[in-house]
Design an enzyme around this catalytic site. Structure first.
Site: not given
Ligand code: ADP
Length: 203
Positions: A20, A95, A134, A140, A151
């Site tokens: 995404k 989310r 990845r 990461r 996650r």
């Molecule tokens: P992924 O979807 O692969 O977990 P992201 O880059 O979208 O990776 O998010 C990485 C981290 O950032 C999440 O695991 C969370 O800790 C935090 N995060 C991102 N977006 C949100 C959100 N909308 N609400 C709460 N935490 C978030």
């Protein structure tokens, strides 16, 4: 010259490893709107050692969600920038249902609604194998096996239900996320164009 009927306000949703982030950037470019990724904002804050970064570092590393209050505040301030007045693509936010409410409230204050929610669908096995790859390539800190599982579990529990809300509004486009990057981008563009959202003339 193609004129957009109105600026595209988009959201892309998909499990970790669905691609995404990559597709979000491509679609934002095609529609000439900023891609706003909460994950990227948080990671940049951690890397820069800012106050926000210090607040979220341990949460992100555990694969937990940052608080709704903090996340919504970060997104609101980003959407207030000049470049997001004419459309945007959100990646990673909202989310959960509380964040859906926060976003609805914010957008309705601006007289706006989301035009489309792109749901990228990828089988669980595929998304796990992409994430492991990845992890080897990018290192990461939240791509360890245990944190990935956490996650994905959070995604299924909290994020998938928000699709139900958007489905009742008739704005969800389900997109098959398996294929080459270009194939998937094409599928998304076609779905958005079918909604009357037009790519920018420059793209
Ligand atoms: P992924 O979807 O692969 O977990 P992201 O880059 O979208 O990776 O998010 C990485 C981290 O950032 C999440 O695991 C969370 O800790 C935090 N995060 C991102 N977006 C949100 C959100 N909308 N609400 C709460 N935490 C978030």
């Amino acid at each position: 010259m193609v004129h957009q009927s109105h600026p595209a306000r988009l959201l892309i949703i998909g499990p970790q490893g669905s691609g995404k982030g990559t597709q979000g950037v491509r679609i934002a470019e095609a529609f000439d709107i900023p891609a706003i990724s909460t994950g990227d904002v948080f990671r940049a804050a951690v890397a820069g050692g800012t106050e926000l970064g210090l607040q979220v570092k341990s949460v992100i590393e555990a694969g937990e969600l940052v608080s709704d209050e903090l996340t919504s505040a970060v997104v609101r301030s980003r959407l207030d920038h000049a470049d997001a007045q004419d459309g945007f693509l959100l990646d990673g936010y909202p989310r959960n249902l509380a964040q859906v409410r926060d976003l609805d409230e914010f957008l309705s204050g601006r007289g706006e609604t989301l035009d489309a929610v792109i749901e990228l669908r990828v089988p669980r096995d595929e998304s796990i194998s992409r994430l492991s790859l990845r992890a080897q390539q990018q290192g990461r800190t939240d791509d360890t096996e245990e944190v990935i599982a956490n996650r994905l579990a959070i995604y299924e529990r909290e994020t998938a239900p928000i699709l139900g809300v958007y489905r009742t509004r008739g704005i969800v486009d389900e997109i098959d996320g398996v294929g080459t990057l270009d194939e998937v981008t094409q599928r998304i563009v076609a779905a958005l164009e079918a909604r009357g959202l037009n790519r920018s003339a420059a793209a």
